[in-house]
Design a protein around this motif. Structure first.
Motif, PDB file in Angstrom:
ATOM      1  N   PRO A 134     -35.047  -1.671 -12.820  1.00  0.00           N
ATOM      2  CA  PRO A 134     -35.043  -0.782 -13.982  1.00  0.00           C
ATOM      3  C   PRO A 134     -34.161  -1.331 -15.103  1.00  0.00           C
ATOM      4  N   LEU A 135     -34.406  -0.842 -16.310  1.00  0.00           N
ATOM      5  CA  LEU A 135     -33.507  -1.095 -17.430  1.00  0.00           C
ATOM      6  C   LEU A 135     -32.393  -0.062 -17.335  1.00  0.00           C
ATOM      7  N   LEU A 136     -31.170  -0.517 -17.382  1.00  0.00           N
ATOM      8  CA  LEU A 136     -30.013   0.360 -17.257  1.00  0.00           C
ATOM      9  C   LEU A 136     -29.158   0.298 -18.512  1.00  0.00           C
ATOM     10  N   PHE A 137     -28.332   1.324 -18.696  1.00  0.00           N
ATOM     11  CA  PHE A 137     -27.383   1.359 -19.800  1.00  0.00           C
ATOM     12  C   PHE A 137     -26.013   1.624 -19.206  1.00  0.00           C
ATOM     13  N   PHE A 138     -25.055   0.716 -19.483  1.00  0.00           N
ATOM     14  CA  PHE A 138     -23.720   0.791 -18.902  1.00  0.00           C
ATOM     15  C   PHE A 138     -22.715   0.196 -19.883  1.00  0.00           C
ATOM     16  N   ARG A 139     -21.648   0.931 -20.134  1.00  0.00           N
ATOM     17  CA  ARG A 139     -20.605   0.508 -21.083  1.00  0.00           C
ATOM     18  C   ARG A 139     -21.190   0.110 -22.435  1.00  0.00           C
ATOM     19  N   SER A 140     -22.084   0.945 -22.913  1.00  0.00           N
ATOM     20  CA  SER A 140     -22.704   0.800 -24.239  1.00  0.00           C
ATOM     21  C   SER A 140     -23.554  -0.458 -24.381  1.00  0.00           C
ATOM     22  N   SER A 141     -24.046  -0.985 -23.262  1.00  0.00           N
ATOM     23  CA  SER A 141     -24.896  -2.174 -23.277  1.00  0.00           C
ATOM     24  C   SER A 141     -26.006  -2.027 -22.244  1.00  0.00           C
ATOM     25  N   PHE A 142     -27.058  -2.810 -22.431  1.00  0.00           N
ATOM     26  CA  PHE A 142     -28.107  -2.846 -21.429  1.00  0.00           C
ATOM     27  C   PHE A 142     -27.631  -3.649 -20.230  1.00  0.00           C
ATOM     28  N   ALA A 143     -28.103  -3.274 -19.061  1.00  0.00           N
ATOM     29  CA  ALA A 143     -27.764  -3.966 -17.827  1.00  0.00           C
ATOM     30  C   ALA A 143     -28.999  -3.946 -16.934  1.00  0.00           C
ATOM     31  N   THR A 144     -29.000  -4.809 -15.942  1.00  0.00           N
ATOM     32  CA  THR A 144     -30.076  -4.798 -14.961  1.00  0.00           C
ATOM     33  C   THR A 144     -29.466  -4.803 -13.573  1.00  0.00           C
ATOM     34  N   LEU A 145     -30.298  -4.580 -12.613  1.00  0.00           N
ATOM     35  CA  LEU A 145     -29.877  -4.447 -11.237  1.00  0.00           C
ATOM     36  C   LEU A 145     -30.758  -5.339 -10.388  1.00  0.00           C
ATOM     37  N   GLU A 146     -30.149  -6.112  -9.514  1.00  0.00           N
ATOM     38  CA  GLU A 146     -30.953  -6.887  -8.585  1.00  0.00           C
ATOM     39  C   GLU A 146     -31.436  -5.932  -7.504  1.00  0.00           C
ATOM     40  N   VAL A 147     -32.742  -5.839  -7.372  1.00  0.00           N
ATOM     41  CA  VAL A 147     -33.319  -4.898  -6.424  1.00  0.00           C
ATOM     42  C   VAL A 147     -33.709  -5.636  -5.155  1.00  0.00           C
ATOM     43  N   PRO A 148     -33.001  -5.378  -4.050  1.00  0.00           N
ATOM     44  CA  PRO A 148     -33.376  -6.038  -2.795  1.00  0.00           C
ATOM     45  C   PRO A 148     -34.663  -5.439  -2.250  1.00  0.00           C
ATOM     46  N   GLN A 149     -35.394  -6.237  -1.510  1.00  0.00           N
ATOM     47  CA  GLN A 149     -36.585  -5.732  -0.851  1.00  0.00           C
ATOM     48  C   GLN A 149     -36.135  -4.767   0.245  1.00  0.00           C
ATOM     49  N   PRO A 150     -36.741  -3.590   0.303  1.00  0.00           N
ATOM     50  CA  PRO A 150     -36.314  -2.626   1.326  1.00  0.00           C
ATOM     51  C   PRO A 150     -36.635  -3.123   2.731  1.00  0.00           C
ATOM     52  N   VAL A 151     -35.650  -3.012   3.620  1.00  0.00           N
ATOM     53  CA  VAL A 151     -35.856  -3.359   5.013  1.00  0.00           C
ATOM     54  C   VAL A 151     -36.527  -2.185   5.710  1.00  0.00           C
ATOM     55  N   ARG A 152     -36.058  -0.981   5.373  1.00  0.00           N
ATOM     56  CA  ARG A 152     -36.651   0.228   5.931  1.00  0.00           C
ATOM     57  C   ARG A 152     -36.370   1.373   4.975  1.00  0.00           C
ATOM     58  N   GLN A 153     -37.205   2.355   5.006  1.00  0.00           N
ATOM     59  CA  GLN A 153     -37.005   3.553   4.199  1.00  0.00           C
ATOM     60  C   GLN A 153     -36.047   4.473   4.939  1.00  0.00           C
ATOM     61  N   VAL A 154     -35.076   4.998   4.217  1.00  0.00           N
ATOM     62  CA  VAL A 154     -34.123   5.930   4.798  1.00  0.00           C
ATOM     63  C   VAL A 154     -34.206   7.220   3.993  1.00  0.00           C
ATOM     64  N   SER A 155     -34.319   8.319   4.679  1.00  0.00           N
ATOM     65  CA  SER A 155     -34.352   9.615   4.016  1.00  0.00           C
ATOM     66  C   SER A 155     -33.099  10.382   4.395  1.00  0.00           C
ATOM     67  N   ILE A 156     -32.320  10.741   3.382  1.00  0.00           N
ATOM     68  CA  ILE A 156     -31.085  11.473   3.607  1.00  0.00           C
ATOM     69  C   ILE A 156     -31.191  12.797   2.880  1.00  0.00           C
ATOM     70  N   SER A 157     -30.939  13.850   3.576  1.00  0.00           N
ATOM     71  CA  SER A 157     -30.961  15.186   2.993  1.00  0.00           C
ATOM     72  C   SER A 157     -29.692  15.393   2.156  1.00  0.00           C
ATOM     73  N   PRO A 158     -29.792  16.125   1.041  1.00  0.00           N
ATOM     74  CA  PRO A 158     -28.582  16.418   0.254  1.00  0.00           C
ATOM     75  C   PRO A 158     -27.475  17.070   1.087  1.00  0.00           C
ATOM     76  N   ALA A 159     -27.834  17.811   2.134  1.00  0.00           N
ATOM     77  CA  ALA A 159     -26.832  18.427   2.994  1.00  0.00           C
ATOM     78  C   ALA A 159     -25.988  17.381   3.716  1.00  0.00           C
ATOM     79  N   ASP A 160     -26.509  16.156   3.861  1.00  0.00           N
ATOM     80  CA  ASP A 160     -25.785  15.070   4.538  1.00  0.00           C
ATOM     81  C   ASP A 160     -24.917  14.243   3.622  1.00  0.00           C
TER      82      ASP A 160
END
Length: 171
Positions: free
Chosen positions: A143-169
């Motif tokens: 994604p395109l990100l905005f941080f400290r008044s500048s554009f930034a990017t994020l290295e997105v690793p390939q997912p090894v597995r999907q994890v679902s975490i409930s907000p209660a956790d």
């Protein structure tokens, strides 16, 4: 508290970047927006906060339906174009109408088509709550990100597995 200190503290929060679009009076309209968030899964709500000085938001509000285009890492120029006033923001831009007719910009990572549900006073901004009625996952890139008044990017690793975490956790 000084306004400059408040802005400096908020600049340390990283946010994604979106372009909110609609068809108003038969023509496309849109603006860049980094104050965007998911709000509810059931019903599927998102929220975003346009400035009260926005000339695009009243036209989008009146349209009643819109598209939240979540920008990809290579769309800085697109973001800057939609952050300007008065220009023909859609000139030379590839887009197609979504299911609700709102412009879905080409090259984003996702597009959420929404109907405006309500607005809440947010000081010098307005808080818009919109219900997601349709969506499209477009590209698997960072994604395109905005941080400290500048554009930034994020290295997105390939997912090894999907994890679902409930907000209660979370805590």
């Amino acid at each position: 508290m000084a306004v400059a200190d408040f802005k400096a503290a908020l600049a340390r929060f990283c946010s994604g970047v979106t372009v909110i679009t609609a068809i108003a009076d038969g023509e496309p309209v849109g603006f860049s927006c980094q104050s965007f968030s998911s709000l509810s899964l059931d019903p599927p709500y998102v929220c975003f906060c346009p400035a009260r000085t926005s000339s695009s938001w009243p036209r989008i509000r009146d349209a009643g339906t819109l598209c939240v285009n979540i920008l990809a890492e290579d769309q800085e120029e697109l973001c800057m174009r939609f952050a300007t006033r008065g220009a023909d923001k859609f000139a030379g831009i590839d887009w197609e109408p979504g299911v609700n007719g709102a412009p879905r910009l080409e090259g984003g990572i996702a597009a959420l088509e929404c109907s405006v549900e309500r607005e809440v006073d947010g000081g010098d901004h307005t808080i818009v709550i919109a219900q997601v009625t349709s969506l499209a996952l477009q590209r698997e890139v960072a994604p395109l990100l905005f941080f400290r008044s500048s554009f930034a990017t994020l290295e997105v690793p390939q997912p090894v597995r999907q994890v679902s975490i409930s907000p209660a956790d979370w805590f």
